[in-house]
Design a protein around this motif. Structure first.
Motif, short mmCIF file in Angstrom:
data_model
loop_
_atom_site.label_atom_id
_atom_site.label_comp_id
_atom_site.label_asym_id
_atom_site.label_seq_id
_atom_site.Cartn_x
_atom_site.Cartn_y
_atom_site.Cartn_z
N SER A 48 0.84 -1.12 0.08
CA SER A 48 -0.25 0.42 -0.47
C SER A 48 1.07 1.12 -0.15
CB SER A 48 -0.67 0.24 1.27
OG SER A 48 -1.68 -1.08 0.95
N ASN A 49 0.18 2.56 -0.38
CA ASN A 49 1.05 3.72 -0.11
C ASN A 49 0.16 4.25 1.14
OD1 ASN A 49 2.70 2.89 -3.06
ND2 ASN A 49 0.78 4.17 -4.32
N LEU A 50 1.10 5.30 1.45
CA LEU A 50 0.42 6.49 2.12
C LEU A 50 0.21 7.69 1.74
CD1 LEU A 50 0.24 7.67 5.29
CD2 LEU A 50 2.85 7.94 5.01
N VAL A 51 -0.75 8.39 1.67
CA VAL A 51 -0.90 9.40 1.21
C VAL A 51 -1.86 10.67 2.20
CG1 VAL A 51 -3.14 10.33 -0.50
CG2 VAL A 51 -2.25 8.21 -0.78
N LEU A 52 -0.59 11.65 1.95
CA LEU A 52 -0.86 13.20 3.12
C LEU A 52 -1.76 14.12 2.41
CD1 LEU A 52 2.48 12.42 4.84
CD2 LEU A 52 0.36 11.71 5.47
N ALA A 53 -2.12 14.72 2.50
CA ALA A 53 -2.95 15.73 1.71
C ALA A 53 -3.13 16.99 2.86
CB ALA A 53 -4.72 15.45 2.00
N LEU A 54 -2.30 17.52 2.35
CA LEU A 54 -2.85 19.47 3.51
C LEU A 54 -3.47 20.53 2.58
CD1 LEU A 54 1.82 20.10 3.21
CD2 LEU A 54 0.04 19.83 5.44
N VAL A 55 -4.27 20.46 3.77
CA VAL A 55 -5.59 20.82 3.73
C VAL A 55 -6.05 21.80 4.32
CG1 VAL A 55 -7.94 20.45 4.03
CG2 VAL A 55 -6.22 18.57 3.42
N GLN A 56 -6.46 23.14 3.74
CA GLN A 56 -7.19 24.61 4.17
C GLN A 56 -8.36 23.81 4.91
OE1 GLN A 56 -5.91 27.71 1.42
NE2 GLN A 56 -7.11 29.03 2.93
N LYS A 57 -8.55 24.63 5.45
CA LYS A 57 -10.58 24.33 6.30
C LYS A 57 -10.92 25.62 5.52
CE LYS A 57 -8.03 22.69 11.23
NZ LYS A 57 -7.74 23.53 12.13
N HIS A 58 -10.62 26.25 5.58
CA HIS A 58 -11.39 27.58 5.10
C HIS A 58 -10.90 28.72 4.24
CE1 HIS A 58 -15.50 29.40 5.19
NE2 HIS A 58 -14.69 30.72 5.16
N GLY A 114 -20.19 36.43 -10.84
CA GLY A 114 -20.94 37.21 -10.03
C GLY A 114 -20.64 36.55 -8.52
N ARG A 115 -20.41 35.67 -8.18
CA ARG A 115 -20.62 34.65 -7.13
C ARG A 115 -19.68 34.81 -6.03
NH1 ARG A 115 -23.50 29.07 -7.59
NH2 ARG A 115 -23.88 29.57 -5.70
N THR A 116 -19.93 34.99 -4.77
CA THR A 116 -19.25 34.51 -4.11
C THR A 116 -19.21 33.24 -3.06
OG1 THR A 116 -19.42 36.72 -3.14
CG2 THR A 116 -18.40 35.77 -1.48
N LEU A 117 -18.60 32.58 -3.41
CA LEU A 117 -18.21 31.17 -3.54
C LEU A 117 -17.76 30.88 -1.66
CD1 LEU A 117 -17.41 29.61 -6.39
CD2 LEU A 117 -19.61 30.47 -5.59
N THR A 118 -17.79 29.85 -1.08
CA THR A 118 -17.39 29.65 0.35
C THR A 118 -16.96 28.07 0.49
OG1 THR A 118 -18.45 30.86 1.63
CG2 THR A 118 -17.67 29.43 2.31
N HIS A 119 -15.52 27.90 -0.03
CA HIS A 119 -15.04 26.55 0.41
C HIS A 119 -14.41 25.84 1.82
CE1 HIS A 119 -14.96 27.07 -3.77
NE2 HIS A 119 -13.58 28.68 -4.13
N ALA A 120 -14.35 24.56 1.74
CA ALA A 120 -14.09 23.84 3.21
C ALA A 120 -13.10 22.78 2.53
CB ALA A 120 -15.35 23.37 3.62
N GLN A 121 -12.42 22.68 3.47
CA GLN A 121 -11.29 21.08 3.04
C GLN A 121 -10.29 21.35 1.81
OE1 GLN A 121 -11.77 20.98 6.30
NE2 GLN A 121 -11.13 19.04 6.16
N ILE A 122 -10.34 22.38 1.36
CA ILE A 122 -9.16 22.47 0.28
C ILE A 122 -7.91 21.73 0.35
CG2 ILE A 122 -8.13 23.97 -1.57
CD1 ILE A 122 -10.40 26.19 -0.01
#
Length: 264
Positions: free
Chosen positions: A175-185, A197-205
């Motif tokens: 198997s592989n070890l996969v590491l994700a660095l995530v910006q929460k918001h 024209g929209r303001t978008l909110t993102h999570a767990q990027i």
């Protein structure tokens, strides 16, 4: 006479809105709650999304709600912003060809079309990322299952790098070890494309994804270069063990990254 007609129209509109609100409340009341208490399973939810896709914001909002509902239960959400929408008028600042490549890698295993918003759960199941009923049913079944393999992580920032110590038990040797660095918001103002024209909110990027071969003993230390803008307070590290041949995810966990001063 005109006043009577106007009153009738207003009454009809009010009735229509009231009925719609009632239907919406009925829909919410029938929403199947997720039962997290009867099993030892986990869920890695990988959403392939884009700011250039008008059907993606509802999927992102749904997963953010589900994450809040899950609380401290083992639900790990990863939002990959693909880059193939960028040619259609708006460049997603979070997009990466690496994430598009990962989606195509999954596509070869599922033999499905490549689309957004696509959600993949534990590397085994895929469906439309805004399908709330499907997500809730899948999560209930997944979380109430068993998860024999385990994974633990510790992360320490050293200069511009992140040293990650891991330990896995019960997983596959190949198997592989996969590491994700995530910006929460994050919040974006989209000025072109389908979401103009929209303001978008993102999570767990997902801002960076690194893959390593799992050591024969199931434990070791890997080094990840930190991307620009890394913030220990606003980011986290999600790791999982994945079989490269099938895509199945065997174990997952997450950890915060202490500031360099706190690591001393």
């Amino acid at each position: 006479m005109k006043m009577l007609k106007l009153s009738a129209i207003c009454a009809a509109v009010v009735l229509l809105l009231t009925s719609a609100a009632y239907v919406d409340r009925q829909h919410l009341s029938k929403r199947k709650p997720m039962n997290f208490d009867s099993g030892k399973g986990f869920a890695v939810l990988e959403l392939f999304t884009s700011e250039g896709c008008s059907s993606c914001p509802p999927a992102e909002a749904l997963l953010e709600r589900i994450q809040k509902e899950a609380g401290d239960k083992p639900v790990y959400i990863l939002a990959y912003h693909v880059d193939y929408w960028n040619r259609l008028g708006w460049k997603d600042v979070f997009s990466s060809p690496e994430f598009s490549k990962r989606q195509y890698w999954y596509n070869r295993k599922f033999t499905s079309e490549v689309y957004t918003p696509q959600l993949i759960v534990n590397g085994k199941t895929e469906f439309v990322g805004s399908d709330e009923e499907q997500i809730r049913n899948t999560l209930t079944a997944t979380l109430n299952g068993t998860a024999t393999p385990t994974l633990s992580l510790q992360a320490h920032q050293v200069g511009k790098n992140l040293n990650v110590t891991y330990r896995s038990e019960g997983g596959s040797a190949q198997s592989n070890l996969v590491l994700a660095l995530v910006q929460k918001h994050a919040v974006s103002i989209v000025k072109a494309g389908e979401n103009e024209g929209r303001t978008l909110t993102h999570a767990q990027i997902v801002k960076q994804l690194s893959t390593f071969s799992l050591s024969p003993g199931g434990k070791g230390c890997e080094t990840v270069a930190l991307p620009t803008g890394f913030d220990t307070q606003k980011w986290e590290l999600i790791g999982f063990i994945q079989k490269p041949d099938t895509g199945e995810i065997l174990a997952a966990t997450k950890t915060s990254v202490p500031s360099p001063s706190a690591s001393l």
